[in-house]
Scaffold this active site. Structure first.
Site, mmCIF file in Angstrom:
data_model
loop_
_atom_site.group_PDB
_atom_site.id
_atom_site.type_symbol
_atom_site.label_atom_id
_atom_site.label_comp_id
_atom_site.label_asym_id
_atom_site.label_seq_id
_atom_site.Cartn_x
_atom_site.Cartn_y
_atom_site.Cartn_z
ATOM 1 N N LYS A 139 10.056 -4.584 -19.319
ATOM 2 C CA LYS A 139 8.882 -4.203 -20.119
ATOM 3 C C LYS A 139 8.932 -4.851 -21.500
ATOM 4 O O LYS A 139 7.903 -5.301 -22.026
ATOM 5 C CB LYS A 139 8.788 -2.680 -20.202
ATOM 6 C CG LYS A 139 8.469 -2.068 -18.828
ATOM 7 C CD LYS A 139 8.718 -0.577 -18.764
ATOM 8 C CE LYS A 139 8.420 -0.059 -17.355
ATOM 9 N NZ LYS A 139 8.891 1.292 -17.121
ATOM 10 N N PHE A 146 0.856 -1.196 0.000
ATOM 11 C CA PHE A 146 0.000 0.000 0.000
ATOM 12 C C PHE A 146 0.890 1.244 0.000
ATOM 13 O O PHE A 146 0.778 2.120 0.838
ATOM 14 C CB PHE A 146 -0.944 -0.021 1.215
ATOM 15 C CG PHE A 146 -2.204 0.779 0.999
ATOM 16 C CD1 PHE A 146 -3.110 0.437 -0.006
ATOM 17 C CD2 PHE A 146 -2.501 1.867 1.806
ATOM 18 C CE1 PHE A 146 -4.275 1.173 -0.203
ATOM 19 C CE2 PHE A 146 -3.653 2.615 1.620
ATOM 20 C CZ PHE A 146 -4.545 2.260 0.612
HETATM 21 N N1 HSE Z 1 11.360 3.852 -13.041
HETATM 22 C C1 HSE Z 1 10.341 3.670 -14.009
HETATM 23 C C2 HSE Z 1 10.502 4.726 -15.080
HETATM 24 C C3 HSE Z 1 8.977 3.743 -13.351
HETATM 25 O O1 HSE Z 1 11.334 5.635 -14.893
HETATM 26 O O2 HSE Z 1 9.854 4.660 -16.113
HETATM 27 C C4 HSE Z 1 7.845 3.166 -14.165
HETATM 28 O O3 HSE Z 1 8.016 1.829 -14.479
#
Ligand code: HSE
Length: 340
Positions: free
Chosen positions: A224, A9
């Site tokens: 990602k 949280f």
């Molecule tokens: N640290 C990551 C960024 C946060 O700068 O995009 C989001 O995933």
């Protein structure tokens, strides 16, 4: 009525809770979405379980003081796994911290939730990137939903766009700016700021990961790329097979030279279909100013999907932030609500 339990949280969890509180009426009237937060467990802020539902404003107030365990009348002292087991929730909002190397402890939370047939909405990149195929299969076998829009480009609809709106296309390539911190640094360097000063500012603004290497060495973008490859292209790429270079080798001189040539350095994540598999990479590229990705500055993210029916489709939007990432979880909750 959806019963939600939050595991973790921090900023993102509180972001979703604030949205749920502020939009309670609209969510019910416009989407027929009703919820009750029955439990929260955060390893720093404490835990509370109340079967009839926690008052969200009170919960947020206590979370601000790291005193969730002081919630009046709630069962407290439960860790994440006990909360998943005892909460009676049908949806677990998993927003504990991310570990891109082991995926833990979130991986164990995911498995416990899915094994008991609970749906998961999450922004947690570590376990999603590392164990996607196994988690997806487990979810299917338990008829549970596992949604993770916020792992890529926060609430900007990258995964839902591919799954729902681009369905029917073959997606041949996805490339883009998937890390806000590095884009913020490169943009600031172009304006003459030093790498160190720009990184410090990104940390102060809250975009940066706890360990700066995760951003500047390309690990966050790599996670990602792996998620996009597995979830959008259906190709199970291992993180060690992704070519990865960060931005630490880029100097102010390099940035100036690129500018003089009508180009801009961007950290580009890319996954391209190739010979039945994919080629995945993260690395700095000099992008021509005519490319839509070149005009994306600061912490903003962007993705270009190369499709067979629609050609190139580029989305630009937030890649981080409390409300922006909180919204990704709302988008996933609404999608589960639509189909269940
Ligand atoms: N640290 C990551 C960024 C946060 O700068 O995009 C989001 O995933």
């Amino acid at each position: 009525m959806h019963k939600l339990a939050f595991i973790g949280f921090g900023v993102v969890g509180q972001g979703l809770a604030e949205i749920l509180l502020e939009k309670k009426k609209e969510l019910r009237n416009e989407y027929g979405f009703e919820y009750s937060i029955v439990a929260v467990s955060d390893f720093k802020k404490g835990s509370a379980l109340l079967a009839e539902g926690l008052d969200v404003a009170k919960l947020l107030e206590l979370a601000g003081k790291d005193e969730i365990s002081d919630y009046p009348g709630a069962e407290t002292g439960l860790d994440a796994l006990q909360t998943i087991e005892k909460s009676g929730a049908d949806i677990i909002v998993e927003v504990s911290y991310t570990d891109i190397e082991t995926g833990e402890p979130a991986y164990s939370h995911f498995k416990a939730a899915l094994e008991s047939g609970k749906h998961i909405v999450t922004t947690n990149k570590g376990p999603t990137a590392l164990f996607f195929t196994e988690l997806q299969e487990l979810a299917r076998s338990k008829k549970a939903h596992f949604r993770f829009e916020g792992t890529v480009l926060a609430g900007t609809p990258a995964l839902n766009l591919a799954e729902l709106c681009l369905a029917g296309n073959e997606i041949r390539e996805i490339r883009g700016i998937m890390n806000g911190t590095t884009n913020f640094i490169l943009t600031n360097m172009e304006q003459g700021k030093s790498y160190e000063a720009a990184l410090k500012e990104a940390q102060e603004l809250g975009y940066a990961e706890a360990k700066p290497d995760a951003d500047v060495e390309g690990w966050d973008a790599l996670a990602k790329v792996v998620i996009l490859s597995k979830s959008v292209m259906g190709v199970d790429v291992d993180k060690k097979d992704v070519d990865r270079t960060g931005i630490t080798g880029i100097t102010l001189d390099d940035v100036k030279k690129a500018k003089a040539d009508g180009k801009r350095w961007k950290l580009i994540g890319r996954v391209v279909k190739e010979g039945g598999g994919v080629k995945a990479s993260v690395g700095p590229e000099m992008v021509d100013l005519t490319d839509p990705l070149a005009s994306v500055g600061g912490a903003t993210n962007a993705l270009t999907f190369v499709t067979d029916l629609l050609g190139e489709v580029t989305i630009v939007g937030a890649g981080a932030g409390k409300v922006e990432t909180g919204f990704s979880l709302l988008a996933d909750l609404l999608q589960i609500h639509r189909v269940t």
